[in-house]
Every structure is written in structure tokens, then in C-alpha cells.
Design a protein around this motif. Structure first.
Motif, PDB file in Angstrom:
ATOM      1  N   ARG A   1       0.848  -1.187   0.000  1.00  0.00           N
ATOM      2  CA  ARG A   1       0.000   0.000   0.000  1.00  0.00           C
ATOM      3  C   ARG A   1       0.881   1.233   0.000  1.00  0.00           C
ATOM      4  NH1 ARG A   1      -5.439  -0.649   0.822  1.00  0.00           N
ATOM      5  NH2 ARG A   1      -5.520   1.566   1.231  1.00  0.00           N
ATOM      6  N   GLY A   2       0.544   2.164  -0.853  1.00  0.00           N
ATOM      7  CA  GLY A   2       1.219   3.455  -0.910  1.00  0.00           C
ATOM      8  C   GLY A   2       0.156   4.528  -0.777  1.00  0.00           C
ATOM      9  N   PHE A   3       0.301   5.605  -1.529  1.00  0.00           N
ATOM     10  CA  PHE A   3      -0.708   6.654  -1.468  1.00  0.00           C
ATOM     11  C   PHE A   3      -1.959   6.326  -2.283  1.00  0.00           C
ATOM     12  CE2 PHE A   3       1.892   8.046  -5.073  1.00  0.00           C
ATOM     13  CZ  PHE A   3       0.926   8.344  -6.007  1.00  0.00           C
ATOM     14  N   LEU A   4      -1.870   5.310  -3.150  1.00  0.00           N
ATOM     15  CA  LEU A   4      -3.067   4.876  -3.874  1.00  0.00           C
ATOM     16  C   LEU A   4      -4.002   4.171  -2.885  1.00  0.00           C
ATOM     17  CD1 LEU A   4      -1.340   3.471  -7.070  1.00  0.00           C
ATOM     18  CD2 LEU A   4      -2.614   5.596  -6.892  1.00  0.00           C
ATOM     19  N   PRO A   5      -5.308   4.282  -3.083  1.00  0.00           N
ATOM     20  CA  PRO A   5      -6.246   3.731  -2.098  1.00  0.00           C
ATOM     21  C   PRO A   5      -6.421   2.217  -2.151  1.00  0.00           C
ATOM     22  CG  PRO A   5      -7.453   4.760  -3.878  1.00  0.00           C
ATOM     23  CD  PRO A   5      -5.994   5.036  -4.131  1.00  0.00           C
ATOM     24  N   ILE A   6      -5.577   1.518  -2.901  1.00  0.00           N
ATOM     25  CA  ILE A   6      -5.667   0.060  -2.998  1.00  0.00           C
ATOM     26  C   ILE A   6      -4.279  -0.541  -2.865  1.00  0.00           C
ATOM     27  CG2 ILE A   6      -7.730   0.005  -4.458  1.00  0.00           C
ATOM     28  CD1 ILE A   6      -5.894  -0.270  -6.889  1.00  0.00           C
ATOM     29  N   ALA A   7      -4.215  -1.813  -2.490  1.00  0.00           N
ATOM     30  CA  ALA A   7      -2.941  -2.524  -2.476  1.00  0.00           C
ATOM     31  C   ALA A   7      -2.587  -2.867  -3.924  1.00  0.00           C
ATOM     32  CB  ALA A   7      -3.053  -3.786  -1.637  1.00  0.00           C
ATOM     33  N   THR A   8      -1.343  -2.580  -4.319  1.00  0.00           N
ATOM     34  CA  THR A   8      -0.950  -2.765  -5.711  1.00  0.00           C
ATOM     35  C   THR A   8       0.364  -3.521  -5.827  1.00  0.00           C
ATOM     36  OG1 THR A   8       0.195  -0.632  -5.709  1.00  0.00           O
ATOM     37  CG2 THR A   8      -2.081  -0.638  -6.491  1.00  0.00           C
ATOM     38  N   THR A   9       0.541  -4.181  -6.964  1.00  0.00           N
ATOM     39  CA  THR A   9       1.819  -4.792  -7.319  1.00  0.00           C
ATOM     40  C   THR A   9       2.540  -3.828  -8.259  1.00  0.00           C
ATOM     41  OG1 THR A   9       0.920  -5.890  -9.267  1.00  0.00           O
ATOM     42  CG2 THR A   9       0.817  -7.115  -7.183  1.00  0.00           C
ATOM     43  N   ARG A  10       3.772  -4.179  -8.642  1.00  0.00           N
ATOM     44  CA  ARG A  10       4.512  -3.326  -9.590  1.00  0.00           C
ATOM     45  C   ARG A  10       3.759  -3.165 -10.902  1.00  0.00           C
ATOM     46  NH1 ARG A  10       9.319  -6.861  -9.372  1.00  0.00           N
ATOM     47  NH2 ARG A  10       9.582  -6.870  -7.150  1.00  0.00           N
ATOM     48  N   GLY A  11       3.198  -4.259 -11.395  1.00  0.00           N
ATOM     49  CA  GLY A  11       2.453  -4.204 -12.654  1.00  0.00           C
ATOM     50  C   GLY A  11       1.217  -3.324 -12.558  1.00  0.00           C
ATOM     51  N   ASP A  12       0.518  -3.399 -11.422  1.00  0.00           N
ATOM     52  CA  ASP A  12      -0.645  -2.534 -11.209  1.00  0.00           C
ATOM     53  C   ASP A  12      -0.234  -1.071 -11.239  1.00  0.00           C
ATOM     54  OD1 ASP A  12      -2.216  -4.812 -10.789  1.00  0.00           O
ATOM     55  OD2 ASP A  12      -1.965  -4.715  -8.602  1.00  0.00           O
ATOM     56  N   ARG A  13       0.880  -0.764 -10.547  1.00  0.00           N
ATOM     57  CA  ARG A  13       1.339   0.624 -10.494  1.00  0.00           C
ATOM     58  C   ARG A  13       1.797   1.110 -11.866  1.00  0.00           C
ATOM     59  NH1 ARG A  13       3.248  -1.516  -5.787  1.00  0.00           N
ATOM     60  NH2 ARG A  13       5.380  -1.711  -6.556  1.00  0.00           N
ATOM     61  N   LEU A  14       2.405   0.224 -12.656  1.00  0.00           N
ATOM     62  CA  LEU A  14       2.792   0.604 -14.019  1.00  0.00           C
ATOM     63  C   LEU A  14       1.558   0.939 -14.840  1.00  0.00           C
ATOM     64  CD1 LEU A  14       4.951   0.967 -16.219  1.00  0.00           C
ATOM     65  CD2 LEU A  14       4.674  -1.448 -16.756  1.00  0.00           C
ATOM     66  N   PHE A  15       0.541   0.089 -14.777  1.00  0.00           N
ATOM     67  CA  PHE A  15      -0.686   0.330 -15.528  1.00  0.00           C
ATOM     68  C   PHE A  15      -1.352   1.630 -15.090  1.00  0.00           C
ATOM     69  CE2 PHE A  15      -5.312  -0.102 -15.961  1.00  0.00           C
ATOM     70  CZ  PHE A  15      -5.389  -0.209 -17.344  1.00  0.00           C
ATOM     71  N   ILE A  16      -1.504   1.817 -13.780  1.00  0.00           N
ATOM     72  CA  ILE A  16      -2.137   3.031 -13.258  1.00  0.00           C
ATOM     73  C   ILE A  16      -1.303   4.263 -13.627  1.00  0.00           C
ATOM     74  CG2 ILE A  16      -2.736   4.262 -11.123  1.00  0.00           C
ATOM     75  CD1 ILE A  16      -3.433   1.449  -9.957  1.00  0.00           C
ATOM     76  N   GLY A  17       0.015   4.134 -13.528  1.00  0.00           N
ATOM     77  CA  GLY A  17       0.892   5.248 -13.883  1.00  0.00           C
ATOM     78  C   GLY A  17       0.809   5.612 -15.353  1.00  0.00           C
ATOM     79  N   LEU A  18       0.782   4.610 -16.231  1.00  0.00           N
ATOM     80  CA  LEU A  18       0.671   4.884 -17.671  1.00  0.00           C
ATOM     81  C   LEU A  18      -0.679   5.511 -18.007  1.00  0.00           C
ATOM     82  CD1 LEU A  18       2.299   1.706 -19.246  1.00  0.00           C
ATOM     83  CD2 LEU A  18       3.187   4.042 -19.303  1.00  0.00           C
ATOM     84  N   LEU A  19      -1.730   4.976 -17.420  1.00  0.00           N
ATOM     85  CA  LEU A  19      -3.062   5.521 -17.674  1.00  0.00           C
ATOM     86  C   LEU A  19      -3.166   6.957 -17.162  1.00  0.00           C
ATOM     87  CD1 LEU A  19      -5.748   4.593 -18.883  1.00  0.00           C
ATOM     88  CD2 LEU A  19      -6.445   3.913 -16.600  1.00  0.00           C
ATOM     89  N   GLY A  20      -2.690   7.183 -15.937  1.00  0.00           N
ATOM     90  CA  GLY A  20      -2.714   8.532 -15.381  1.00  0.00           C
ATOM     91  C   GLY A  20      -1.849   9.494 -16.175  1.00  0.00           C
ATOM     92  N   SER A  21      -0.702   9.014 -16.652  1.00  0.00           N
ATOM     93  CA  SER A  21       0.179   9.856 -17.466  1.00  0.00           C
ATOM     94  C   SER A  21      -0.500  10.275 -18.760  1.00  0.00           C
ATOM     95  CB  SER A  21       1.474   9.117 -17.791  1.00  0.00           C
ATOM     96  OG  SER A  21       2.243   8.930 -16.642  1.00  0.00           O
ATOM     97  N   ALA A  22      -1.218   9.348 -19.371  1.00  0.00           N
ATOM     98  CA  ALA A  22      -1.929   9.671 -20.614  1.00  0.00           C
ATOM     99  C   ALA A  22      -2.983  10.741 -20.367  1.00  0.00           C
ATOM    100  CB  ALA A  22      -2.570   8.412 -21.191  1.00  0.00           C
ATOM    101  N   TYR A  23      -3.775  10.580 -19.309  1.00  0.00           N
ATOM    102  CA  TYR A  23      -4.804  11.574 -19.012  1.00  0.00           C
ATOM    103  C   TYR A  23      -4.199  12.910 -18.613  1.00  0.00           C
ATOM    104  CZ  TYR A  23      -8.603   8.247 -19.429  1.00  0.00           C
ATOM    105  OH  TYR A  23      -9.503   7.350 -19.914  1.00  0.00           O
ATOM    106  N   LEU A  24      -3.127  12.892 -17.833  1.00  0.00           N
ATOM    107  CA  LEU A  24      -2.455  14.132 -17.441  1.00  0.00           C
ATOM    108  C   LEU A  24      -1.900  14.845 -18.663  1.00  0.00           C
ATOM    109  CD1 LEU A  24      -1.381  16.025 -15.234  1.00  0.00           C
ATOM    110  CD2 LEU A  24       0.625  14.552 -15.089  1.00  0.00           C
ATOM    111  N   HIS A  25      -1.296  14.089 -19.561  1.00  0.00           N
ATOM    112  CA  HIS A  25      -0.744  14.656 -20.792  1.00  0.00           C
ATOM    113  C   HIS A  25      -1.850  15.319 -21.607  1.00  0.00           C
ATOM    114  CE1 HIS A  25       1.448  14.734 -24.631  1.00  0.00           C
ATOM    115  NE2 HIS A  25       2.529  14.711 -23.871  1.00  0.00           N
TER     116      HIS A  25
END
Length: 90
Positions: A37-61
Motif C-alpha cells: 500500500r502506498g498513497f493509492l487507495p488500494i494494495a498494488t503490485t509493480r504491474g498494477d502501479r505501471l498500468f495506473i501510472g501509464l493511464l494517469g500519465s496519458a490523461y495528465l498529458h
């Protein structure tokens, strides 16, 4: 027939995503990670964080490009910072 115009930046973008995914898959196979668990509201693995990070990066961009007059390079830099933050502390 209309074909998609593959410019160098487009090709670099997709190649980078493919390399990230292949690298993460290889790393996960060699050293499996546990959920955390980090600052995201769910427990995540590295792959989950990569997916969430890529998706968030696309929307932020897209958000920065759509609502500001900043350079595309600024939007890309912000997206990469977001990806790094999610991967490290997400």
C-alpha cells in the motif's frame, strides 16, 4: 486506403511502452513482488502501479495539452514525473 502516419515521435512512444512492458514482465518473472500500500487507495503490485501510472500519465498529458498553452515537452515531462511518483510511492 488511408494509412496511419507513423512519425518518429509516435514510433518512439509506442516502442517505449513496449520496452516498459517487456522489462516489467521480465523483472516480475525474475523477482516476484508482493502487494503493498502506498498513497493509492488500494494494495498494488509493480504491474498494477505501471498500468495506473501509464493511464494517469496519458490523461495528465491530454489535460495539459487541452487546457493550457504549455509546450508538449512540458506535458510529457509532467507525465513522466507522475509515472515515476506512482511507481515509487504509489
Amino acid at each position: 486506403m488511408n494509412w496511419m502516419a507513423w512519425t518518429l515521435p509516435t514510433a518512439v512512444f509506442f516502442i517505449t511502452i513496449a520496452v516498459l512492458l517487456a522489462g516489467m514482465t521480465t523483472y516480475e518473472l525474475r523477482r516476484p513482488g508482493a502487494e503493498r500500500r502506498g498513497f493509492l487507495p488500494i494494495a498494488t503490485t509493480r504491474g498494477d502501479r505501471l498500468f495506473i501510472g501509464l493511464l494517469g500519465s496519458a490523461y495528465l498529458h491530454l489535460l495539459v495539452i487541452g487546457v493550457t498553452d504549455w509546450s508538449i515537452w512540458v506535458a510529457s515531462a509532467l507525465a513522466l514525473v507522475w509515472l515515476a511518483v506512482v511507481m515509487r510511492w504509489g
